[in-house]
Design a protein around this motif. Structure first.
Motif, short mmCIF file in Angstrom:
data_model
loop_
_atom_site.label_atom_id
_atom_site.label_comp_id
_atom_site.label_asym_id
_atom_site.label_seq_id
_atom_site.Cartn_x
_atom_site.Cartn_y
_atom_site.Cartn_z
N MET A 257 0.96 -1.42 -0.08
CA MET A 257 0.01 0.17 -0.01
C MET A 257 0.77 1.10 0.00
N SER A 258 0.42 2.23 -0.67
CA SER A 258 1.33 3.45 -0.87
C SER A 258 0.54 4.35 0.02
N GLU A 259 1.30 5.57 0.18
CA GLU A 259 0.84 6.74 1.02
C GLU A 259 0.32 7.66 0.30
N VAL A 260 -1.17 7.96 0.62
CA VAL A 260 -1.93 8.96 -0.39
C VAL A 260 -1.73 10.44 0.16
N ILE A 261 -1.63 10.39 1.58
CA ILE A 261 -1.12 11.76 2.19
C ILE A 261 -0.39 11.65 3.18
N ARG A 262 0.65 12.58 3.08
CA ARG A 262 1.63 12.76 4.20
C ARG A 262 1.86 14.13 4.82
N VAL A 263 1.59 14.31 6.05
CA VAL A 263 1.35 15.71 6.63
C VAL A 263 2.32 15.70 7.43
N GLU A 264 3.21 16.77 7.52
CA GLU A 264 4.29 17.00 8.70
C GLU A 264 4.25 18.37 9.24
N GLY A 265 3.95 18.57 10.54
CA GLY A 265 4.24 19.72 11.24
C GLY A 265 2.98 20.91 10.58
N LEU A 266 1.92 20.51 10.05
CA LEU A 266 0.93 21.34 9.21
C LEU A 266 0.29 22.22 10.42
N ILE B 16 0.32 19.33 13.07
CA ILE B 16 -0.08 18.04 13.07
C ILE B 16 0.82 17.04 12.04
N ASP B 17 0.84 15.76 12.28
CA ASP B 17 1.59 15.03 11.69
C ASP B 17 0.66 13.75 11.39
N PHE B 18 0.67 13.35 10.24
CA PHE B 18 -0.19 11.82 9.93
C PHE B 18 0.27 11.53 8.65
N SER B 19 -0.24 10.31 8.31
CA SER B 19 -0.33 9.87 7.01
C SER B 19 -1.66 9.05 6.60
N VAL B 20 -1.96 8.83 5.41
CA VAL B 20 -3.07 8.30 4.96
C VAL B 20 -2.78 7.34 3.93
N ARG C 23 -9.41 22.18 4.68
CA ARG C 23 -9.43 23.36 3.78
C ARG C 23 -7.92 23.70 3.31
N MET C 24 -6.88 23.25 4.12
CA MET C 24 -5.48 23.36 3.63
C MET C 24 -5.24 22.43 2.85
N LEU C 25 -5.52 20.92 2.92
CA LEU C 25 -5.12 20.12 2.14
C LEU C 25 -5.84 20.07 0.63
N THR C 26 -6.80 20.90 0.64
CA THR C 26 -7.47 20.99 -0.73
C THR C 26 -7.33 22.38 -1.13
N GLY C 27 -6.39 22.91 -0.77
CA GLY C 27 -6.08 24.33 -1.38
C GLY C 27 -7.03 25.28 -1.29
N LEU C 28 -7.81 25.29 -0.40
CA LEU C 28 -8.66 26.60 0.04
C LEU C 28 -8.08 27.49 1.04
N SER C 29 -6.96 27.11 1.80
CA SER C 29 -6.52 27.80 2.76
C SER C 29 -5.02 27.68 2.90
N ARG C 30 -4.26 28.49 2.99
CA ARG C 30 -2.77 28.33 2.92
C ARG C 30 -2.16 27.97 4.28
N PRO C 31 -1.51 26.98 4.43
CA PRO C 31 -0.98 26.56 5.77
C PRO C 31 0.02 27.71 6.04
N SER D 197 2.52 26.99 8.16
CA SER D 197 3.74 26.27 8.24
C SER D 197 3.37 25.09 8.10
N GLY D 198 4.36 24.26 7.80
CA GLY D 198 4.27 22.59 7.58
C GLY D 198 4.35 22.17 6.22
N ARG D 199 4.24 20.90 6.07
CA ARG D 199 4.05 20.54 4.30
C ARG D 199 3.35 19.49 4.38
N ALA D 200 2.60 19.34 3.38
CA ALA D 200 1.86 18.04 2.86
C ALA D 200 2.28 17.58 1.36
#
Ligand SMILES: Nc1ncnc2c1ncn2[C@@H]1O[C@H](COP(=O)(O)OP(=O)(O)OP(=O)(O)O)[C@@H](O)[C@H]1O
Ligand SMILES: [Mg+2]
Length: 316
Positions: free
Chosen positions: A1-10, A29-33, A54-62, A64-67
């Motif tokens: 299984m591959s990682e579809v979402i990876r979030v670090e320090g969002l 927050i950190d998590f992966s899906v 909203r951050m993950l779908t481009g409606l709001s700018r983080p 800090s952190g990355r995804a």
């Protein structure tokens, strides 16, 4: 299984009035899906669930952190990500003045679905969401449950491998909520990865492969439902429920809590006083117990409804 979402320090902070410290809506927050799972984001009002979506779908700018979504970096590739995700916001993004059918066609135009495919796909989606009869009904005239169903149908119009659902069943009647949960389960069966936010513990427990519990912008627990429960069990107490028969005077049920099952059963049996035991049950912790244990919050905070959104519907 591959990682579809990876979030670090969002992180997302909102400035408040001048001079005051900003509100930290999502706090590092950190998590992966993983591909193909239904990932639940469970938390009370104001926890930061919508802000995260909203951050993950481009409606709001983080702040800090990355995804990284579907192998694409959020900060660089949002346009490409948007073409490959489906989003069902808390409030529908469809058009009141278009029919059910035309809303789907319009969604497909936006996503660049080839013209030759649109009609067939729209019909198939209407069929699948039991909306064929409402094909020519204006969106504004649909029931709440139908609106939610059509909004999800539109989010699937371009067949995205990853779908975000923000409280999909909130405010729906029991039947509509149940239909929707079946739809979500079916999406998973088809291999679609689902990111779902909810207030409903029971819904999360029923639908999700893994759950992140988010409180005040922070993830306080993240695991599979069964692991969350067994952790709570080993960390806490077990409850044994025992029922005695008094002969003529009927039955009495007692609950005994102890550190382990053996102790609980022995303590319960010691209360027999010569009565016959009718039944004995070990009660496993519900996700609600886990939630209370992990967050220190009463489970009822999850049941506080937002204004105008209607009653609870986690049953069924
Ligand atoms: N545009 C905004 N400006 C300022 N504060 C905001 C904004 N959007 C959200 N917030 C605040 O951020 C926090 C998180 O809100 P968010 O909507 O993400 O919570 P939620 O978990 O989706 O809650 P709910 O279950 O009520 O939908 C809340 O304190 C909210 O008041
Ligand atoms: Mg929300």
């Amino acid at each position: 299984m591959s990682e579809v979402i990876r979030v670090e320090g969002l992180t997302k902070t909102y400035p408040l009035s001048k001079g005051s410290t900003p509100l930290v809506a999502v706090d590092g927050i950190d998590f992966s899906v993983q591909e193909g799972e239904v990932f639940g984001f469970l938390g009370p009002n104001g926890a930061g669930k919508t802000t995260t979506i909203r951050m993950l779908t481009g409606l709001s700018r983080p702040t800090s952190g990355r995804a990284v979504l579907l192998g694409l970096d959020l900060s660089r590739d949002m346009a490409r990500i948007k073409k490959r995700i489906g989003v069902v916001p808390e409030t529908s993004n469809l058009y009141d003045e278009l029919t059910a059918f035309d809303n789907l066609i319009f969604a497909m135009q936006l996503y660049g679905v080839p013209r030759s495919e649109r009609k067939r796909r729209a019909e198939a989606l209407l069929e699948r969401f039991r909306l064929s009869e409402k094909r020519n009904t204006l969106f504004a005239k649909l029931s709440r449950g139908m609106k939610r169903a059509l909004t999800i149908a539109a989010a699937l119009a371009h067949q995205p491998p990853l779908v975000f659902l923000d409280e999909p069943t909130t405010g729906l009647d029991v039947m509509s909520a149940r239909n929707l949960r079946q739809t979500i389960a079916r999406l998973r069966d088809e291999g679609v990865t689902v990111f779902l936010t909810t207030h409903y513990l029971e819904e999360a427990e029923r639908l999700c492969d893994r759950i992140a519990i988010i409180v005040k912008g922070r993830i306080v627990a993240l695991d599979s439902v069964s692991n969350l429960k067994s952790n709570a069990q080993s960390a806490g107490t077990v409850t044994v429920e025992i029922t005695f028969s008094d002969g003529e005077s009927g039955v009495e049920t007692r609950r005994v809590e102890a550190q382990d099952v053996e102790t609980a059963i022995q303590t319960a049996l010691a209360q027999a006083n010569g009565r016959q035991m009718v039944s004995i049950n070990t009660l496993r912790p519900s996700l609600e117990d886990v939630f209370v244990k992990l967050t220190g919050l009463k489970a009822e905070v999850m049941l506080v409804e937002k204004g105008g959104k209607g009653g609870g519907n986690a049953g069924g």
